[in-house]
Design an enzyme around this catalytic site. Structure first.
Site, PDB file in Angstrom:
ATOM      1  N   HIS A 186       4.836  47.744  10.165  1.00 11.10           N
ATOM      2  CA  HIS A 186       5.352  46.945  11.281  1.00 11.10           C
ATOM      3  C   HIS A 186       4.328  45.888  11.624  1.00 11.10           C
ATOM      4  CE1 HIS A 186       6.927  45.977  15.263  1.00 11.10           C
ATOM      5  NE2 HIS A 186       8.050  46.543  14.855  1.00 11.10           N
ATOM      6  N   ASP A 194      13.275  51.990  11.749  1.00  8.76           N
ATOM      7  CA  ASP A 194      14.410  51.944  10.826  1.00  8.76           C
ATOM      8  C   ASP A 194      14.427  53.117   9.845  1.00  8.76           C
ATOM      9  OD1 ASP A 194      15.270  49.361  11.739  1.00  8.76           O
ATOM     10  OD2 ASP A 194      13.488  48.579  10.736  1.00  8.76           O
TER      11      ASP A 194
END
Ligand code: MLT
Length: 431
Positions: A311, A368
């Site tokens: 991320h 996700d």
């Protein structure tokens, strides 16, 4: 400001001059050099592709500490909101700044129930769109047209119109999403039911008689509510930044959110949850050979990416992924047969976390990684995953658009560039 109330500055020195930059401090001690007078004073700009080092605004909505894996909405830790709140309470919190009192929540919920139905022309329009189109494309188009159906709610300078647009968007997005899904499977749409709450109503409109009132699965309702909470805001992510950029031109809320939906559709943003499932399917085709897949990811030539890992902001666990993993275990433990893709995801995570290649690069599972496995277990096709992300992110987009609208420091977004193209040259034949 320093403790003695004086403005703190740092001196920027460059060849030929210097310029004082105020050093600003946020609530949690984060610091920012304010460069807003830089161009006027020095004739120079900053270059920051992808805005990775740039704070585009001051915001009171969401705080992230990416090193420590902290996420808070309006000061409340995400874990506490996940344990104690409903998605509607979180919507209210993000948009209005405080958790709702019981009466406020009741009124908010009633307004959403009363406005969930779509105008007849909009239903016709949705039914006429290509049924095999990607649901995100259809969703963005439908949200954009809300500005035409409710043209008297599009003035960003009129507070009453903004309040009305806020309710209409929140109320209608689940109805639009469910209708797009029902059309995609050639099933008759299910009308909203005012007796159901927000999430129940969405699941009922989506799965219809499969989970009619009596059959709504309590664990799925809880899971959906939690997933929406966990996706509700994430400060200046790509789609929220898009909503702000579009809104900065004083475009209406619907058009700004529609732009955000298109930004979210990209595989590097919200589309990643769909990509994770596709990756797990690919590993399944390789007879579940996680080791070969990991080897392929580490081989730069193969260009294979470990989707759902890493991320831009988190250099540690994404706190949302922990909550989602717990939820996935709860749902999948209940299934009669073990879920192959979930087991693959667990093995993949364990392998990657035991491998310094990934940990050195601070690649940990993000939001996700497990969400798609849950959506799949609930019966959603992969093309709907990003739509579910959009349903969750809606209050965040609205909150940011509204915050910017009232921010006296807000200006139309208009970045500069460093031109590196050809220097002046003559048009052929004109020398
Ligand atoms: C999000 O929730 O929007 C994603 O994690 C992406 C981001 O924050 O950049």
């Amino acid at each position: 400001m320093s403790e003695d109330g004086k403005e703190r500055t740092v001196e920027l020195r460059y060849e030929g001059g210097s310029h004082p930059l105020p050093l600003l401090t946020g609530t949690e001690g984060d610091e920012a050099f304010e460069v807003k007078t830089l161009l006027a004073a020095t004739g120079k700009v900053t270059l920051d592709p992808g805005f990775a080092n740039t704070a585009a605004c001051q915001s009171k909505i969401t705080y992230i500490d990416g090193e420590a894996g902290i996420l808070r909405y309006r000061g409340y830790p995400i874990q506490e909101l996940a344990a104690g709140s409903s998605f509607l309470e979180v919507c209210y919190l993000l948009i209005h700044g405080e958790l709702p009192a019981p009466g406020e929540l009741k009124e908010f919920s009633e307004q959403l129930r009363a406005n969930a139905e779509l105008p007849a022309e909009m239903r016709t329009m949705l039914d006429a769109l290509p049924r095999n189109g990607h649901p995100m494309t259809l969703l963005a188009s439908a949200v954009n047209t809300l500005a035409a159906f409710y043209a008297d709610t599009t003035d960003p300078h009129d507070t009453e119109q903004v309040e009305r647009a806020t309710i209409l968007l929140l109320a209608k997005l689940p109805t639009i999403a469910a209708r797009i899904y029902r059309n995609s499977i050639n099933e008759a749409p299910v009308a909203p039911d005012e007796s159901l709450d927000y999430v129940e109503n969405f699941l009922r409109m989506t799965f219809g008689e499969l989970s009619g009132e009596a059959e709504l699965d309590a664990l799925f309702v809880k899971a959906m509510d939690l997933l929406l909470i966990l996706h509700a805001d994430h400060e200046q992510n790509c789609s929220t930044a898009t909503v702000r950029v579009v809104g900065s031109s004083q475009a209406d809320l619907y058009g700004s959110v529609s732009a955000g939906i298109n930004a979210l559709f990209g595989p590097l943003h919200g589309g990643a949850n769909q990509a994770v499932l596709e990756m797990l399917e690919e590993i399944r085709q390789l007879n579940g050979d996680v080791d070969s897949f990991i080897a392929k990811v580490k081989d730069k030539e193969s260009k294979t990416r470990l989707m759902g890992f890493g991320h831009r902001v988190y250099k540690n666990f994404d706190p949302r992924s922990r909550e989602i993993k717990g939820l996935a275990s709860e749902i999948l433990a209940r299934q009669e047969r073990p879920d192959e893709l979930f087991e693959l995801a667990l093995r993949l995570e364990n392998k990657a976390l035991a491998d310094s290649y990934f940990t050195d690069r601070k690649l940990y599972p993000n939001v996700d990684f497990y969400s798609g496995v849950i959506y799949r277990a609930m019966g959603f096709p992969t093309t709907m995953f990003t739509v579910l992300f959009a349903l969750g992110r809606l209050p965040g987009w609205i909150a940011h658009w509204r915050e910017q609208r009232l921010d006296p420091a807000a200006r139309i977004a208009r970045p500069r560039q460093l031109y590196v193209g050809p220097a002046q040259r003559s048009y052929p034949g004109q020398a």
